[in-house]
Each structure stands twice: as structure tokens, then as C-alpha cells.
Design an enzyme around this catalytic site. Structure first.
Site, mmCIF file in Angstrom:
data_model
loop_
_atom_site.group_PDB
_atom_site.id
_atom_site.type_symbol
_atom_site.label_atom_id
_atom_site.label_comp_id
_atom_site.label_asym_id
_atom_site.label_seq_id
_atom_site.Cartn_x
_atom_site.Cartn_y
_atom_site.Cartn_z
ATOM 1 N N LYS A 17 0.937 -1.221 -0.026
ATOM 2 C CA LYS A 17 0.042 -0.027 -0.117
ATOM 3 C C LYS A 17 0.997 1.228 0.052
ATOM 4 O O LYS A 17 0.691 2.251 -0.927
ATOM 5 C CB LYS A 17 -0.729 -0.047 1.155
ATOM 6 C CG LYS A 17 -1.628 1.265 1.375
ATOM 7 C CD LYS A 17 -2.482 1.252 2.621
ATOM 8 C CE LYS A 17 -1.730 1.719 3.798
ATOM 9 N NZ LYS A 17 -1.775 3.456 3.961
ATOM 10 N N ASN A 18 1.911 1.189 1.022
ATOM 11 C CA ASN A 18 2.607 2.519 1.189
ATOM 12 C C ASN A 18 3.689 2.632 0.081
ATOM 13 O O ASN A 18 4.350 3.902 -0.156
ATOM 14 C CB ASN A 18 3.175 2.515 2.526
ATOM 15 C CG ASN A 18 2.255 2.847 3.618
ATOM 16 O OD1 ASN A 18 1.390 3.398 3.458
ATOM 17 N ND2 ASN A 18 2.645 2.255 4.664
ATOM 18 N N ARG A 87 -4.712 10.425 3.994
ATOM 19 C CA ARG A 87 -3.439 10.759 4.506
ATOM 20 C C ARG A 87 -2.491 11.035 3.200
ATOM 21 O O ARG A 87 -1.672 12.036 3.053
ATOM 22 C CB ARG A 87 -3.066 9.942 5.614
ATOM 23 C CG ARG A 87 -1.778 10.503 6.101
ATOM 24 C CD ARG A 87 -1.691 11.904 6.645
ATOM 25 N NE ARG A 87 -0.510 12.376 7.157
ATOM 26 C CZ ARG A 87 -0.263 13.544 7.757
ATOM 27 N NH1 ARG A 87 -1.284 14.447 7.956
ATOM 28 N NH2 ARG A 87 0.990 13.864 8.125
ATOM 29 N N CYS A 111 -6.604 8.027 9.103
ATOM 30 C CA CYS A 111 -6.648 7.380 10.355
ATOM 31 C C CYS A 111 -6.068 8.469 11.382
ATOM 32 O O CYS A 111 -5.205 8.934 11.556
ATOM 33 C CB CYS A 111 -5.890 6.131 10.508
ATOM 34 S SG CYS A 111 -6.624 4.666 9.702
ATOM 35 N N ARG A 116 -0.391 14.318 13.340
ATOM 36 C CA ARG A 116 0.339 14.076 12.179
ATOM 37 C C ARG A 116 0.332 15.399 11.244
ATOM 38 O O ARG A 116 -0.093 15.571 10.125
ATOM 39 C CB ARG A 116 -0.087 13.153 11.608
ATOM 40 C CG ARG A 116 -0.528 11.873 12.154
ATOM 41 C CD ARG A 116 -1.338 10.727 11.346
ATOM 42 N NE ARG A 116 -0.260 10.045 10.526
ATOM 43 C CZ ARG A 116 -0.950 9.016 9.726
ATOM 44 N NH1 ARG A 116 -2.394 8.902 9.768
ATOM 45 N NH2 ARG A 116 -0.346 8.344 8.968
ATOM 46 N N PRO A 117 0.913 16.399 11.855
ATOM 47 C CA PRO A 117 1.055 17.553 11.080
ATOM 48 C C PRO A 117 1.826 17.679 9.796
ATOM 49 O O PRO A 117 2.841 16.926 9.821
ATOM 50 C CB PRO A 117 1.545 18.619 11.952
ATOM 51 C CG PRO A 117 2.412 17.824 13.057
ATOM 52 C CD PRO A 117 1.706 16.561 12.996
ATOM 53 N N ILE A 118 1.569 18.557 8.637
ATOM 54 C CA ILE A 118 2.454 18.496 7.700
ATOM 55 C C ILE A 118 3.585 19.277 7.920
ATOM 56 O O ILE A 118 4.190 19.920 6.884
ATOM 57 C CB ILE A 118 1.717 18.827 6.435
ATOM 58 C CG1 ILE A 118 1.002 19.991 6.469
ATOM 59 C CG2 ILE A 118 0.508 17.438 6.293
ATOM 60 C CD1 ILE A 118 0.195 20.234 4.960
ATOM 61 N N ASP A 119 3.912 19.938 8.806
ATOM 62 C CA ASP A 119 4.956 20.904 8.855
ATOM 63 C C ASP A 119 6.211 20.395 8.443
ATOM 64 O O ASP A 119 7.018 21.392 7.842
ATOM 65 C CB ASP A 119 5.038 21.509 10.467
ATOM 66 C CG ASP A 119 3.945 21.918 11.284
ATOM 67 O OD1 ASP A 119 2.834 22.138 10.563
ATOM 68 O OD2 ASP A 119 3.747 22.322 12.424
ATOM 69 N N ASP A 300 3.607 0.294 12.196
ATOM 70 C CA ASP A 300 2.360 -0.541 11.918
ATOM 71 C C ASP A 300 2.283 -1.727 12.246
ATOM 72 O O ASP A 300 1.219 -2.574 11.907
ATOM 73 C CB ASP A 300 2.350 -0.318 10.308
ATOM 74 C CG ASP A 300 1.832 0.980 9.643
ATOM 75 O OD1 ASP A 300 1.514 1.530 10.690
ATOM 76 O OD2 ASP A 300 2.039 1.296 8.548
ATOM 77 N N ARG A 393 -8.916 -0.099 4.010
ATOM 78 C CA ARG A 393 -8.036 0.744 3.390
ATOM 79 C C ARG A 393 -6.691 0.160 2.928
ATOM 80 O O ARG A 393 -5.811 0.684 2.049
ATOM 81 C CB ARG A 393 -7.648 2.007 4.467
ATOM 82 C CG ARG A 393 -9.120 2.819 4.514
ATOM 83 C CD ARG A 393 -8.356 4.025 5.508
ATOM 84 N NE ARG A 393 -7.052 4.557 5.149
ATOM 85 C CZ ARG A 393 -6.129 4.834 5.887
ATOM 86 N NH1 ARG A 393 -6.274 4.400 7.302
ATOM 87 N NH2 ARG A 393 -5.079 5.001 5.567
#
Length: 414
Positions: A17-18, A87, A111, A116-119, A300, A393
Site C-alpha cells: 500500500k505505502n 492521508r 486514520c 500528524r502535522p504536515i509541518d 504499523d 484501506r
């Protein structure tokens, strides 16, 4: 599902998936059609394909093959509805900036496993001279500017930030170096995919990548690597049920952290070529697991290991410093009879051996859902998992494929 049945048989692993989602996103960098093989037919991939179609890309699926025609790709604002549910939609940023010089997008969803910021993404692009403007609380516009910056130092080992910068750099005809890069197998697969298309990348598999891009990328076909997390999930399920399962294909070096732990615990297995055989075991030793960036133990897989901990003698510790809401599944395990104490948002202690009993429980996220399925496989009696569709998912036809190796599991509508 009815528990108490040992898994037995052969389990064929789907593509990762990833790895599939960033490689699909990278198709925006191309102008000629290409075919991806071993693409899992899962909800996250379906959503990524829908997102790409919104950019004018044509996509067709035949079995596990996906044919992509990016010749009509155009600048677009990603679908708010899809971005809020996916995500990995953040992976649109790098290719869009590389191709069109700008992108506007909302904050990605996915999820809930903690902050889980995108900074890290925004900071990384800022280091390359990209102008970042925040619109309100949850929307951003990025604009690439001509500059001579060629070094990005990530603030953490972020997989998706590494992938975003990789894709952005792949159309830049200069060298760009990423330090503190993630080295996970799916990052390596994206790197190898881009190299096959004509990008020069050194340091693949390390925490420093140097990329020299080119304007015209070309590649006819690519095969996605086997899903390391699906391998681990099935291997842990086989161990927990004292089953006998042959799992393939696998990439052995992707499993070093898991198999080292199996050896310590006493899980019996053989690995030959691309085949992992988990054999029946009797007693397991207690263990400690700490989730770490690759090549450490995958975050995971820490949740499935909690089920195995209930079947191991003594006190086991699971520590996940990466996300602070990853232990939501523990309250459901305790309802099934597990002896578990959540010490803090990052650590949980489990005491075994403990018999689990079927209950009506709730799935909170993708990996928790798979974990509770494993718990149901070893529990006495019937287990009903609500919101189990979240597992779709990341796991293709998971219930059907588990039934093929002996699980007594079905969906409510069946």
C-alpha cells in the site's frame, strides 16, 4: 468471526500500500503512459486513483495491473472530499509543484493515530525556496520560486516528506540533497522507480539522498514490492493461532526487525528465497518492542504484536514513541480479557498467557482493525468487530483471503 481455529495454508502477499500510493502520485511527473503491476485493490489506492483523475490523468485497472495515461495532466486543486479521507493525498504536493510550480490543497485526513502535522513537508519545501501561504486553519497554497537552494534537512525521518521532496527534485535539472531522509522499503521502491525512469539518485536505503532530475521521465512498466506490513500481519496471526502458514512473496531484508523478534520470542519460522514459512509453536517468551524508523521495528506492526503478547508468558512492553494515539485498540483487547496497562500515550504493558473471549468490539484505525481480527481468531466464541471496513484501506479482500487459510470469518452482509 468464530475463534479457536489455527491458520493453515498458503497466503499470497499483495503489493505494498505505502509503495503504491507515492508511485501513483509520481505518475504526474510523466507525459507518456505507463503500467504498474501488483497494485493492491484497496480503498486508499482507489482514492488515490480518483484524486489523480481530478488532475486529468486517465487510469484503468485490469486485475492487479493499473495503466496510467498522464498525457492530459493539468494543474488542479485536489478534491477536498478525498483529501480529507486520505492521508497520502499529501503526496500530490511534490509532483504538482514540479510540474506546474504551484498547488493549493486542504490539510490531509486519514486514520486518527495521533498528531500528524504536515509541518515537516512545508518546512522542507521552504528550504528549497517554495513560498508557503496558509489560508485559514486548514488550507495551503505553495508557489515554487527560482532559487539555487539544493539542500533539505528534514526535522524528522518523515516518509511522506522524503517522498514529496524526491518527486519534486525529479524534474529539477540540478542536484538536491535530502538529509534525515526516511529509508523505509516503500521509499526505496519510489527511488528505484524514479531511477528506472531516468532520475539519478544516490544513497538509496540510507538517510541521505542526492537527486539529479531530468525534464522528461519515461518508463513503460513497474512492479510494486510485496507489502512488508501485510507479511508481518499474517506472520503474527499465524504465530498467535499456532498455525502453519506459507507466506510469499516476501523481501527477506525488509523483515529483519520482525524476524529477530520472532527468534527472541520463540516463534518457529523458516525463510527461503521469497517464501516465509511460520510453523506451529507451543510456548512464547515475553518481549519488548519499540517502534522505530526503518530498519527498526515498524510502527504499523506494534499493534498486532500486542495480541501475540497476550499469548506470551510473562510481562511484555510495547513502546511506540512515534504516535500518541496508537493504543486505542488496547481498551478493546481488555474487553476481550487481555491484561494490559497503558502506562502513558506511548507505552503499554501486557501480561500473558491470557485467554481471550469473543466480544462486540470497535475498530478505530486500519492497523487496529487488523489487530482485532487477529484477536478474534484466537478468542473463544464469537467476535463482532464494528467499523471493520477501515481494514479495506490497507488489506485487499482480507476476510476472503483469511478464510482461504482456515479463518472462520465473514462480513455481516454475507
Amino acid at each position: 468471526m468464530q475463534g479457536g481455529k489455527k491458520l493453515k495454508g498458503e497466503f499470497v502477499i499483495a503489493g505494498m500500500k505505502n509503495a503504491a500510493t507515492p508511485i501513483l502520485a509520481a505518475s504526474m511527473l510523466f507525459s507518456q503512459p505507463l503500467t504498474l503491476r501488483r497494485v493492491p485493490d484497496i480503498l486508499d489506492v482507489q482514492r488515490m486513483c480518483e484524486l489523480l483523475k481530478g488532475f486529468g490523468i486517465k487510469i484503468e485497472r485490469h486485475g492487479d495491473e493499473v495503466t496510467i495515461d498522464p498525457s492530459g495532466v493539468n494543474a488542479a486543486r485536489p478534491s477536498n472530499d478525498i483529501v480529507k479521507r486520505l492521508r497520502s493525498s499529501v503526496l500530490m504536493v511534490g509532483p504538482s509543484l514540479a510540474r506546474f510550480g504551484t498547488i493549493s490543497f486542504p490539510k490531509p485526513g486519514g486514520c486518527f493515530i495521533g498528531s500528524r502535522p504536515i509541518d515537516t513537508h512545508l518546512d522542507a519545501f521552504g528550504q528549497l525556496g517554495v513560498e508557503v501561504t496558509q489560508e485559514g486553519n486548514d488550507s495551503y497554497t505553495l508557489l515554487a520560486k527560482n532559487n539555487h537552494q539544493s539542500l533539505v534537512i528534514l526535522s524528522e525521518f518523515s516518509v511522506t516528506a522524503t517522498e514529496n521532496i524526491l518527486m519534486y527534485a525529479s524534474l529539477q535539472e540540478k542536484e538536491i540533497t535530502i538529509r534525515m531522509a526516511a529509508a523505509e522499503p516503500h521509499v526505496q521502491d519510489l527511488c528505484n522507480f524514479l531511477v528506472a525512469a531516468g532520475v539519478r539518485i544516490t544513497g538509496i536505503g540510507t538517510h541521505q539522498l542526492t537527486i539529479r532530475g531530468k525534464k522528461n521521465l519515461s518508463l513503460k512498466e513497474w512492479t510494486i514490492i510485496p507489502d512488508q506490513i501485510e507479511v508481518g500481519t499474517i506472520a503474527i496471526a499465524a504465530a498467535a493461532t499456532r498455525g502453519d502458514v506459507l507466506i510469499h512473496p516476501v523481501v527477506p531484508e525488509h523483515l529483519d526487525a520482525l524476524l529477530t523478534k520472532f527468534t527472541q520470542i520463540g516463534v518457529k519460522y523458516d525463510i527461503r528465497g521469497d517464501r516465509l514459512h511460520v510453523r506451529p509453536g507451543k510456548t512464547y517468551k515475553h518481549f519488548n518492542v519499540q517502534a522505530l524508523p526503518y530498519p527498526g521495528f515498524p510502527t504499523d506492526l506494534q499493534a498486532p504484536m500486542a495480541v501475540l503478547a497476550t499469548q506470551a508468558e510473562g510481562l511484555s512492553l510495547i513502546h511506540d514513541p512515534m504516535y500518541e494515539a496508537r493504543f486505542s485498540y488496547i481498551q478493546e483487547l481488555t474487553r476481550m480479557g487481555a491484561q494490559a496497562v497503558v502506562c502513558d500515550p506511548h507505552r503499554v504493558l501486557l501480561t500473558g498467557v491470557t485467554e481471550l473471549y469473543g466480544e462486540r468490539i470497535k475498530s478505530f484505525d486500519l492497523r487496529a482493525g487488523a489487530t482485532l481480527i487477529i484477536a478474534g481468531l484466537i478468542a473463544q466464541g464469537q467476535t463482532i468487530i464494528e467499523d471493520a471496513e477501515v481494514v479495506d484501506r490497507g488489506y485487499e479482500r482480507f476476510d476472503e483471503r483469511l478464510r482461504a487459510i482456515g479463518a472462520d470469518i465473514k462480513r455481516e452482509h454475507e
